[in-house]
Design a protein around this motif. Structure first.
Motif, PDB file in Angstrom:
ATOM      1  N   GLY A  92      22.089  29.709  47.558  1.00 34.48           N
ATOM      2  CA  GLY A  92      22.704  29.333  49.103  1.00 34.48           C
ATOM      3  C   GLY A  92      23.968  28.677  48.991  1.00 34.48           C
ATOM      4  N   GLU A  93      24.698  28.447  47.762  1.00 28.97           N
ATOM      5  CA  GLU A  93      26.006  27.922  47.923  1.00 28.97           C
ATOM      6  C   GLU A  93      26.942  29.053  47.893  1.00 28.97           C
ATOM      7  N   GLU A  94      28.171  29.089  48.470  1.00 28.89           N
ATOM      8  CA  GLU A  94      29.197  30.180  48.548  1.00 28.89           C
ATOM      9  C   GLU A  94      30.210  29.684  47.432  1.00 28.89           C
ATOM     10  N   ILE A  95      30.334  30.520  46.335  1.00 30.43           N
ATOM     11  CA  ILE A  95      31.280  30.376  45.374  1.00 30.43           C
ATOM     12  C   ILE A  95      32.541  31.343  45.908  1.00 30.43           C
ATOM     13  N   VAL A  96      33.697  30.768  45.555  1.00 31.36           N
ATOM     14  CA  VAL A  96      34.989  31.466  45.922  1.00 31.36           C
ATOM     15  C   VAL A  96      35.747  31.598  44.668  1.00 31.36           C
ATOM     16  N   ALA A  97      35.960  32.872  44.325  1.00 26.98           N
ATOM     17  CA  ALA A  97      37.119  32.987  42.978  1.00 26.98           C
ATOM     18  C   ALA A  97      38.246  33.067  43.485  1.00 26.98           C
ATOM     19  N   ARG A  98      39.217  32.482  42.735  1.00 27.80           N
ATOM     20  CA  ARG A  98      40.785  32.741  43.253  1.00 27.80           C
ATOM     21  C   ARG A  98      41.608  32.710  42.164  1.00 27.80           C
ATOM     22  N   GLY A  99      42.793  33.181  42.331  1.00 28.28           N
ATOM     23  CA  GLY A  99      43.735  33.323  41.156  1.00 28.28           C
ATOM     24  C   GLY A  99      45.188  32.988  41.550  1.00 28.28           C
ATOM     25  N   ARG A 100      46.153  32.668  40.687  1.00 31.51           N
ATOM     26  CA  ARG A 100      47.480  32.599  40.942  1.00 31.51           C
ATOM     27  C   ARG A 100      48.281  33.315  39.814  1.00 31.51           C
ATOM     28  N   VAL A 101      49.090  34.155  40.046  1.00 31.32           N
ATOM     29  CA  VAL A 101      50.004  34.567  38.999  1.00 31.32           C
ATOM     30  C   VAL A 101      50.951  33.585  38.231  1.00 31.32           C
ATOM     31  N   LYS A 102      50.788  33.352  37.091  1.00 32.07           N
ATOM     32  CA  LYS A 102      51.340  32.297  35.985  1.00 32.07           C
ATOM     33  C   LYS A 102      52.718  32.821  35.606  1.00 32.07           C
ATOM     34  N   SER A 103      52.616  33.967  35.302  1.00 27.16           N
ATOM     35  CA  SER A 103      53.789  34.621  34.556  1.00 27.16           C
ATOM     36  C   SER A 103      53.749  36.229  34.506  1.00 27.16           C
ATOM     37  N   VAL A 104      54.951  36.984  34.366  1.00 28.20           N
ATOM     38  CA  VAL A 104      54.939  38.225  34.471  1.00 28.20           C
ATOM     39  C   VAL A 104      55.709  38.500  33.239  1.00 28.20           C
ATOM     40  N   ASP A 105      55.181  39.773  32.379  1.00 25.00           N
ATOM     41  CA  ASP A 105      56.143  40.333  31.342  1.00 25.00           C
ATOM     42  C   ASP A 105      56.430  41.762  31.730  1.00 25.00           C
ATOM     43  N   ALA A 106      57.651  41.922  32.520  1.00 22.82           N
ATOM     44  CA  ALA A 106      57.603  43.322  32.893  1.00 22.82           C
ATOM     45  C   ALA A 106      57.805  44.530  31.914  1.00 22.82           C
ATOM     46  N   ASP A 107      58.440  43.981  30.648  1.00 23.20           N
ATOM     47  CA  ASP A 107      58.497  44.997  29.510  1.00 23.20           C
ATOM     48  C   ASP A 107      57.337  45.465  29.158  1.00 23.20           C
ATOM     49  N   ARG A 108      56.238  44.486  29.107  1.00 22.98           N
ATOM     50  CA  ARG A 108      54.701  44.589  28.431  1.00 22.98           C
ATOM     51  C   ARG A 108      53.882  45.208  29.330  1.00 22.98           C
ATOM     52  N   ARG A 109      54.317  44.903  30.787  1.00 23.51           N
ATOM     53  CA  ARG A 109      53.497  45.201  32.023  1.00 23.51           C
ATOM     54  C   ARG A 109      52.385  44.307  31.888  1.00 23.51           C
ATOM     55  N   ILE A 110      52.516  43.149  31.677  1.00 22.66           N
ATOM     56  CA  ILE A 110      51.389  42.181  31.643  1.00 22.66           C
ATOM     57  C   ILE A 110      51.673  40.930  32.513  1.00 22.66           C
ATOM     58  N   ALA A 111      50.673  40.672  33.446  1.00 18.96           N
ATOM     59  CA  ALA A 111      50.610  39.441  34.245  1.00 18.96           C
ATOM     60  C   ALA A 111      49.702  38.247  33.405  1.00 18.96           C
ATOM     61  N   VAL A 112      49.967  37.347  33.532  1.00 20.52           N
ATOM     62  CA  VAL A 112      49.059  36.006  33.166  1.00 20.52           C
ATOM     63  C   VAL A 112      48.797  35.522  34.444  1.00 20.52           C
ATOM     64  N   VAL A 113      47.475  35.251  34.671  1.00 19.70           N
ATOM     65  CA  VAL A 113      46.763  34.641  35.857  1.00 19.70           C
ATOM     66  C   VAL A 113      46.186  33.500  35.550  1.00 19.70           C
ATOM     67  N   ASP A 114      46.312  32.489  36.377  1.00 18.78           N
ATOM     68  CA  ASP A 114      45.387  31.106  36.267  1.00 18.78           C
ATOM     69  C   ASP A 114      44.330  31.554  37.291  1.00 18.78           C
ATOM     70  N   CYS A 115      43.100  31.019  37.123  1.00 22.61           N
ATOM     71  CA  CYS A 115      42.080  31.435  37.836  1.00 22.61           C
ATOM     72  C   CYS A 115      40.923  30.573  37.646  1.00 22.61           C
ATOM     73  N   TRP A 116      40.155  30.463  38.942  1.00 20.51           N
ATOM     74  CA  TRP A 116      39.065  29.373  38.917  1.00 20.51           C
ATOM     75  C   TRP A 116      37.875  29.874  40.090  1.00 20.51           C
ATOM     76  N   VAL A 117      37.034  29.147  40.016  1.00 21.78           N
ATOM     77  CA  VAL A 117      35.914  29.377  41.194  1.00 21.78           C
ATOM     78  C   VAL A 117      35.729  27.947  41.919  1.00 21.78           C
ATOM     79  N   THR A 118      35.404  28.018  43.097  1.00 21.17           N
ATOM     80  CA  THR A 118      35.190  26.736  43.944  1.00 21.17           C
ATOM     81  C   THR A 118      34.022  26.761  44.644  1.00 21.17           C
ATOM     82  N   VAL A 119      33.624  25.492  44.945  1.00 23.89           N
ATOM     83  CA  VAL A 119      32.257  25.421  46.041  1.00 23.89           C
ATOM     84  C   VAL A 119      32.591  24.182  46.757  1.00 23.89           C
TER      85      VAL A 119
END
Length: 140
Positions: A92-119
């Motif tokens: 019955g709990e609502e979980i919410v997944a979220r994320g925020r871009v931490k860094s981007v390496d355009a040459d390698r085409r990689i984004a590093v994302v911090d992420c978490w789940v809240t309730v």
């Protein structure tokens, strides 16, 4: 699908919310072969000190993975996903997944994302999953 030219550090991923149901948790347990009664029997979970059935930690992480892969454009774009399990999730709990871009390496085409789940519990925000991280392949 995000491109290496468009993704900016600090950008928020669209949050992904889901109410956890006993049917979902049972289906997860059946698919994974996890017969632990904490995930299926309310009386057993209460006897163990919980208010009811406990969702699998990996069920919650799967929800986080859906948030990341949805933003990335598909699961094949998620190169790595890590997390720390910090609190149980109940029916019955609502979980919410979220994320925020931490860094981007355009040459390698990689984004590093911090992420978490809240309730939300008793007017307080808790994080059943926190200190998560993902590496995502971006479009050129």
């Amino acid at each position: 699908m995000p491109s290496a030219r468009e993704v900016e550090i600090g950008s928020e991923l669209p949050p992904l919310a889901r109410v956890v149901t006993a049917e979902d948790v049972k289906a997860y347990a059946d698919a994974g072969g996890d017969g632990n009664p904490l995930h299926q029997d309310d009386a057993v979970a209460r006897a163990a000190g919980f208010p009811g059935i406990v969702a699998h930690g990996m069920f919650t992480m799967g929800h986080l993975a859906a948030c990341i892969s949805g933003w990335a454009g598909g699961p094949e774009r998620v190169r790595r996903l890590t997390s720390q399990f910090r609190a149980p999730v109940f029916m019955g709990e609502e979980i919410v997944a979220r994320g925020r871009v931490k860094s981007v390496d355009a040459d390698r085409r990689i984004a590093v994302v911090d992420c978490w789940v809240t309730v939300e519990r008793d007017g307080e925000t808790e994080s059943p999953i926190k200190r998560g991280g993902a590496e995502v392949l971006l479009d050129p």
